[in-house]
Design a protein around this motif. Structure first.
Motif, PDB file in Angstrom:
ATOM      1  N   PRO A  94     -16.946   1.407  -0.436  1.00  0.00           N
ATOM      2  CA  PRO A  94     -16.019   2.165   0.426  1.00  0.00           C
ATOM      3  C   PRO A  94     -14.884   1.265   0.900  1.00  0.00           C
ATOM      4  O   PRO A  94     -14.997   0.034   0.854  1.00  0.00           O
ATOM      5  CB  PRO A  94     -16.923   2.594   1.593  1.00  0.00           C
ATOM      6  CG  PRO A  94     -17.972   1.530   1.653  1.00  0.00           C
ATOM      7  CD  PRO A  94     -18.222   1.093   0.238  1.00  0.00           C
ATOM      8  N   PRO A  95     -13.784   1.834   1.367  1.00  0.00           N
ATOM      9  CA  PRO A  95     -12.684   1.013   1.902  1.00  0.00           C
ATOM     10  C   PRO A  95     -13.143   0.285   3.152  1.00  0.00           C
ATOM     11  O   PRO A  95     -14.080   0.712   3.834  1.00  0.00           O
ATOM     12  CB  PRO A  95     -11.600   2.048   2.214  1.00  0.00           C
ATOM     13  CG  PRO A  95     -12.310   3.343   2.379  1.00  0.00           C
ATOM     14  CD  PRO A  95     -13.483   3.279   1.443  1.00  0.00           C
ATOM     15  N   PRO A  96     -12.516  -0.831   3.482  1.00  0.00           N
ATOM     16  CA  PRO A  96     -12.961  -1.626   4.643  1.00  0.00           C
ATOM     17  C   PRO A  96     -12.837  -0.861   5.945  1.00  0.00           C
ATOM     18  O   PRO A  96     -11.905  -0.075   6.143  1.00  0.00           O
ATOM     19  CB  PRO A  96     -12.033  -2.851   4.607  1.00  0.00           C
ATOM     20  CG  PRO A  96     -10.842  -2.410   3.825  1.00  0.00           C
ATOM     21  CD  PRO A  96     -11.349  -1.428   2.831  1.00  0.00           C
ATOM     22  N   GLU A 142      -5.266   2.539   9.861  1.00  0.00           N
ATOM     23  CA  GLU A 142      -4.044   2.102   9.189  1.00  0.00           C
ATOM     24  C   GLU A 142      -2.968   3.204   9.257  1.00  0.00           C
ATOM     25  O   GLU A 142      -3.259   4.385   9.206  1.00  0.00           O
ATOM     26  CB  GLU A 142      -4.342   1.740   7.731  1.00  0.00           C
ATOM     27  CG  GLU A 142      -4.633   2.923   6.832  1.00  0.00           C
ATOM     28  CD  GLU A 142      -4.641   2.540   5.360  1.00  0.00           C
ATOM     29  OE1 GLU A 142      -4.242   1.418   5.033  1.00  0.00           O
ATOM     30  OE2 GLU A 142      -5.049   3.385   4.544  1.00  0.00           O
ATOM     31  N   ARG A 143      -1.737   2.744   9.374  1.00  0.00           N
ATOM     32  CA  ARG A 143      -0.593   3.664   9.342  1.00  0.00           C
ATOM     33  C   ARG A 143       0.058   3.497   7.975  1.00  0.00           C
ATOM     34  O   ARG A 143       0.842   2.568   7.747  1.00  0.00           O
ATOM     35  CB  ARG A 143       0.375   3.329  10.472  1.00  0.00           C
ATOM     36  CG  ARG A 143      -0.244   3.462  11.858  1.00  0.00           C
ATOM     37  CD  ARG A 143       0.739   3.081  12.938  1.00  0.00           C
ATOM     38  NE  ARG A 143       1.899   3.974  12.952  1.00  0.00           N
ATOM     39  CZ  ARG A 143       2.943   3.830  13.769  1.00  0.00           C
ATOM     40  NH1 ARG A 143       2.988   2.825  14.623  1.00  0.00           N
ATOM     41  NH2 ARG A 143       3.951   4.676  13.713  1.00  0.00           N
ATOM     42  N   CYS A 173      -2.753   3.668  -0.332  1.00  0.00           N
ATOM     43  CA  CYS A 173      -3.402   3.506   0.974  1.00  0.00           C
ATOM     44  C   CYS A 173      -4.913   3.372   0.813  1.00  0.00           C
ATOM     45  O   CYS A 173      -5.503   3.801  -0.182  1.00  0.00           O
ATOM     46  CB  CYS A 173      -3.070   4.690   1.880  1.00  0.00           C
ATOM     47  SG  CYS A 173      -1.299   4.879   2.210  1.00  0.00           S
ATOM     48  N   LEU A 174      -5.561   2.800   1.837  1.00  0.00           N
ATOM     49  CA  LEU A 174      -7.003   2.562   1.772  1.00  0.00           C
ATOM     50  C   LEU A 174      -7.799   3.856   1.753  1.00  0.00           C
ATOM     51  O   LEU A 174      -8.821   3.956   1.074  1.00  0.00           O
ATOM     52  CB  LEU A 174      -7.446   1.697   2.957  1.00  0.00           C
ATOM     53  CG  LEU A 174      -6.915   0.267   2.990  1.00  0.00           C
ATOM     54  CD1 LEU A 174      -7.347  -0.419   4.283  1.00  0.00           C
ATOM     55  CD2 LEU A 174      -7.417  -0.530   1.785  1.00  0.00           C
ATOM     56  N   SER A 175      -7.360   4.860   2.496  1.00  0.00           N
ATOM     57  CA  SER A 175      -8.121   6.095   2.599  1.00  0.00           C
ATOM     58  C   SER A 175      -7.274   7.280   2.157  1.00  0.00           C
ATOM     59  O   SER A 175      -6.045   7.225   2.148  1.00  0.00           O
ATOM     60  CB  SER A 175      -8.603   6.315   4.040  1.00  0.00           C
ATOM     61  OG  SER A 175      -7.503   6.396   4.921  1.00  0.00           O
ATOM     62  N   GLY A 176      -7.959   8.336   1.777  1.00  0.00           N
ATOM     63  CA  GLY A 176      -7.283   9.535   1.312  1.00  0.00           C
ATOM     64  C   GLY A 176      -8.032  10.118   0.138  1.00  0.00           C
ATOM     65  O   GLY A 176      -9.057   9.601  -0.312  1.00  0.00           O
ATOM     66  N   LYS A 181       0.786  -1.235   0.000  1.00  0.00           N
ATOM     67  CA  LYS A 181       0.000   0.000   0.000  1.00  0.00           C
ATOM     68  C   LYS A 181       0.820   1.289   0.000  1.00  0.00           C
ATOM     69  O   LYS A 181       0.296   2.357  -0.303  1.00  0.00           O
ATOM     70  CB  LYS A 181      -0.942  -0.002   1.214  1.00  0.00           C
ATOM     71  CG  LYS A 181      -1.977  -1.104   1.165  1.00  0.00           C
ATOM     72  CD  LYS A 181      -2.923  -1.045   2.345  1.00  0.00           C
ATOM     73  CE  LYS A 181      -2.222  -1.423   3.629  1.00  0.00           C
ATOM     74  NZ  LYS A 181      -3.164  -1.478   4.783  1.00  0.00           N
ATOM     75  N   GLN A 182       2.095   1.192   0.324  1.00  0.00           N
ATOM     76  CA  GLN A 182       2.870   2.430   0.411  1.00  0.00           C
ATOM     77  C   GLN A 182       3.705   2.697  -0.848  1.00  0.00           C
ATOM     78  O   GLN A 182       4.437   3.684  -0.898  1.00  0.00           O
ATOM     79  CB  GLN A 182       3.756   2.395   1.648  1.00  0.00           C
ATOM     80  CG  GLN A 182       2.948   2.241   2.944  1.00  0.00           C
ATOM     81  CD  GLN A 182       3.783   2.437   4.197  1.00  0.00           C
ATOM     82  OE1 GLN A 182       4.230   3.551   4.461  1.00  0.00           O
ATOM     83  NE2 GLN A 182       4.006   1.367   4.934  1.00  0.00           N
TER      84      GLN A 182
END
Length: 771
Positions: free
Chosen positions: A260-262, A269-270, A178-181, A149-150
């Protein structure tokens, strides 16, 4: 120890999740595995903080190994011992199926595995990939860097560097953000290294992808076959015009743009994804391309687009898609609007999946869909479909429209115009659409139909013509409101049963089980093998009889017997009731015949007054033309002339109505009598034996009595003079009834009493007139 001693023919060895310490493996462990082609050691690293080494000299003994599945520890390396594995083609380090924690892929990580065709490093927490790390694998065909994810889209230039020197076919980069943003964007520089490759499939799902830089898709090679941007957040932009340049693309997936993301992973998440940092000269290059070069390219493309829409489609908006495109996935893609009349220019398209959107009105028609075979428009909250929507869908074989609300549109289509042109249809799904009724001609042109799904609607009657469907195999009418089938429907299905393998599902309907439905129950029992879940069928709560479908034959015999006895009872009871009612009605009519005749006459009289004299004001109090109406039989005419007129008219000055003298000409006799009665203050009846025998006088007497009861409300209105031939001897029952009900006096036999009789009668009449 040699645990695999003698296993020289073993092909596959799975040692997953056995808590094997890979670091403690020793040389000679795999000595006898001469034929081993696949080895899996996934899930054996238990302590991620404990150093783990992959000893290359241990694996160097597996000369026939083709596939290696192994965990990827933080310090993973593949030493020179792997050079001898000349058949090794696939390496799986994925953290999805095992443990993987290395954060960096150096340019020489796979240097000792030059024959690799398949590399899976998904879900390994990779932060950085050196430029050209995969570019040295000349046989590489499948690369999966998903779920790191990064990495971000900014890592794509490094990942794809020198891939043109490989045999790359499939690139998977799902979830590398990433999942969110906020939404991400693919730039042209991200795809620039793919321009000269032979890549055929690219997957960039679950990346929060919202936009693509115009021109980015045009950098993909002509060999591209499948593009998947599923589970992103794509919005419409100028980039959609670039789809036209993907001339050999066969599958385009832009589905599931709503998910939507989980939760709660996306919140806690970091994750810090890598972003693009452009050097000044690169930034200027982008600026020049945006302002000049790109503008000129798209200007010509838009002009071509407008020209095509203006002349080829006669002002109908047309979308150009790659001619090679066969499948378009647009389900759950946030499509929110009506479907207007438009065209698509995609001669190779065969399948369109647009379910789970908000296409709430299907107006159309859609041009250019003649070659489409499969179309899915389920669950779109649609409440209207026009009769011309499918006008050009002649090649459509499978159409799914379930979970909408187009029942009203279908019910109003009496001529079957909606599906008029879909002559190739084989599968039609109209379930969950609130369909209340379907016309006879709804599917008149669907001769090739094999499956018809009308589950979970509100059909209460079935009158659709289906006997022309020679290929029909299954009709789903589950969970409707059907209670029976009419004779025409039974005959239609019977014809199909004889020439096809048709099966029908009627479960979930509540059937009417009564004597009226014996024919239907007998028919459905006879073809019970053609009805799915027949033993579970049930009768409605309003049924007058019980019927056990699991024992249908015996239930049918019992129902017939009950209905036969019930029928006899019903017929006898009906005859008896009808006979009794006729007698009662006859008695009532006979008993009230004079009242009925009087009421009928009054109604006719009032109708005439309303029709012809409605504007003439009526007098508030009645005025009478005659004081007395004399009712007599023709045999008493001489008595009337010699006695009645002299006594009552000449001496007493009463104005008399004598029918032989005063009856108007040209008026029906019955009407004349009623007019005379209504114009007189009193009626005097000369009752003799001949009077009682006359039907005419009987009419005069009874209608006078009805006038007294209904209108005058005074029985003194009628006065009877009973002559000696009636009173002598025993009084008849008919005379006795008259005496009981009317005011009367007896005419004397002695001549000396005549004067007293007349004086008394005159005095009595005058007394009544005063009151």
């Amino acid at each position: 120890m040699h645990p695999f001693n003698g296993l020289i023919n073993l092909k596959t060895l799975n040692l997953e999740r056995n808590r094997i310490n890979i670091t403690l493996m020793y040389k000679g462990l795999f000595t006898d595995l001469h034929s081993l082609t696949e080895l899996s050691l996934k899930g054996n690293i238990q302590d991620k903080f404990k150093p783990t080494l992959i000893l290359d000299d241990v694996f160097s003994e597996l000369r026939s190994l083709e596939t290696l599945k192994i965990d990827g520890p933080a310090n993973v390396t593949f030493g020179k011992g792997f050079r001898g594995l000349t058949r090794l083609q696939k390496i799986d380090l994925s953290g999805i199926t095992g443990y993987c924690s290395f954060q960096r892929i150096s340019h020489d990580m796979f240097l000792n595995m030059p024959k690799l065709t398949y590399v899976d490093v998904s879900a390994c927490d990779i932060l950085d990939i050196e430029e050209g790390a995969f570019g040295k694998l000349r046989y590489l065909e499948h690369l999966d860097v998903s779920h790191n994810k990064q990495l971000g889209f900014a890592s794509l230039p490094n990942i794809t560097h020198n891939l043109n020197k490989t045999s790359i076919r499939v690139l998977r980069g799902n979830g590398i953000n990433c999942l969110s943003g906020i939404g991400t964007k693919i730039l042209k520089r991200h795809f620039e290294n793919l321009k000269h490759t032979n890549i055929s499939e690219i997957y960039l799902e679950k990346n929060r992808l919202e936009q693509l830089e115009p021109g980015a898709l045009r950098l993909l090679p002509n060999t591209i076959d499948i593009i998947s941007f599923g589970e992103n957040k794509l919005t419409q932009g100028r980039y959609i015009l670039d789809y036209f340049f993907l001339q050999n693309a066969r599958v385009l997936n832009i589905s599931v743009q709503l998910r939507p993301p989980p939760y709660p992973e996306s919140i806690f998440e970091r994750c810090i994804e890598k972003t693009d940092v452009l050097r000044p000269n690169e930034r200027n290059f982008v600026k020049r391309d945006t302002s000049k070069i790109r503008e000129n390219k798209y200007k010509s493309l838009i002009n071509e687009f407008i020209h095509r829409n203006r002349w080829h489609w006669k002002f109908v908006l047309t979308f150009d898609l790659p001619k090679s495109l066969e499948v378009l996935y647009a389900n759950m893609s946030r499509l929110y609007r009506t479907i207007p009349e438009f065209g698509i220019n995609a001669t190779g398209a065969r399948e369109i999946y647009a379910q789970d959107n908000f296409l709430y009105s299907w107006d159309g028609p859609i041009h250019g869909v003649e070659n489409i075979k499969i179309m899915d428009l389920s669950n779109n909250f649609c409440s209207h479909i026009s009769k011309s929507f499918l006008k050009y869908a002649r090649g459509l074989t499978t159409l799914r429209m379930s979970k909408n609300d187009i029942g009203k549109s279908l019910s109003s289509d009496m001529e079957g115009e909606i599906f008029k042109n879909t002559v190739s249809m084989e599968v039609l799904d109209l379930s969950y659409n609130n369909i209340v009724d379907l016309s006879t001609s709804m599917f008149k042109n669907l001769e090739r139909l094999q499956t018809l799904n009308l589950q979970n609607n509100k059909l209460s009657t079935w009158r659709v013509k289906v006997d022309h469907m020679k290929s029909i195999q299954f009709i789903n009418l589950k969970q409707n409101r059907l209670t029976t089938f009419g004779k025409e429907a039974q005959m239609s299905f019977t014809k199909l049963f004889q020439i096809t393998n048709l099966s029908i599902d009627l479960s979930g309907n509540q059937f009417l089980c009564s004597c009226d439905s014996v024919h239907f129950l007998e028919w459905i029992t006879g073809y019970r093998n053609r009805f799915v879940h027949f033993n579970r069928y049930e009768c409605s709560s309003t049924s007058s009889h019980k019927f056990n479908f699991s024992d249908a034959e015996n239930s049918l015999i019992l129902l017939k017997k009950n209905c036969e006895s019930y029928l006899v009872t019903y017929i006898v009871s009906s005859v008896v009731v009808a006979f009794i009612l006729s007698i009662i009605i006859g008695i009532v009519l006979v008993k009230n015949k004079w009242k009925i005749r009087y009421v009928v006459y009054k109604f006719k009289q009032r109708f005439k007054k309303y029709a012809f004299h409605s504007a003439i004001p009526q007098a508030e109090s009645p005025s009478y033309e005659y004081d007395i109406m004399i009712s007599y039989s023709p045999k008493e005419l001489s008595f009337v002339l010699t006695d009645v007129i002299p006594r009552l008219e000449n001496e007493a000055r009463f104005q008399l109505y004598i029918k032989d003298r005063d009856e108007p000409l040209g008026i029906p006799l019955g009407e004349a009598i009623m007019e005379a009665i209504q114009k007189s203050k009193r009626v005097v009846c000369l009752v003799t034996r001949s009077y009682l025998k006359s039907k005419l006088q009987d009419y005069e007497l009874n209608m006078s009595r009805m006038e007294a009861i209904e209108d005058r409300e005074n029985l003194n209105f009628v006065h009877l003079i009973l002559f000696p031939d009636v009173c002598n001897g025993s009084i008849s029952i008919q005379t006795l009834d008259l005496v009981r009900q009317e005011c009367f006096s007896e005419y004397p036999e002695e001549e000396c009493a005549f004067d007293d009789f007349w004086e008394t009668l005159i005095a009595h009449i005058k007394e009544l007139n005063r009151h």
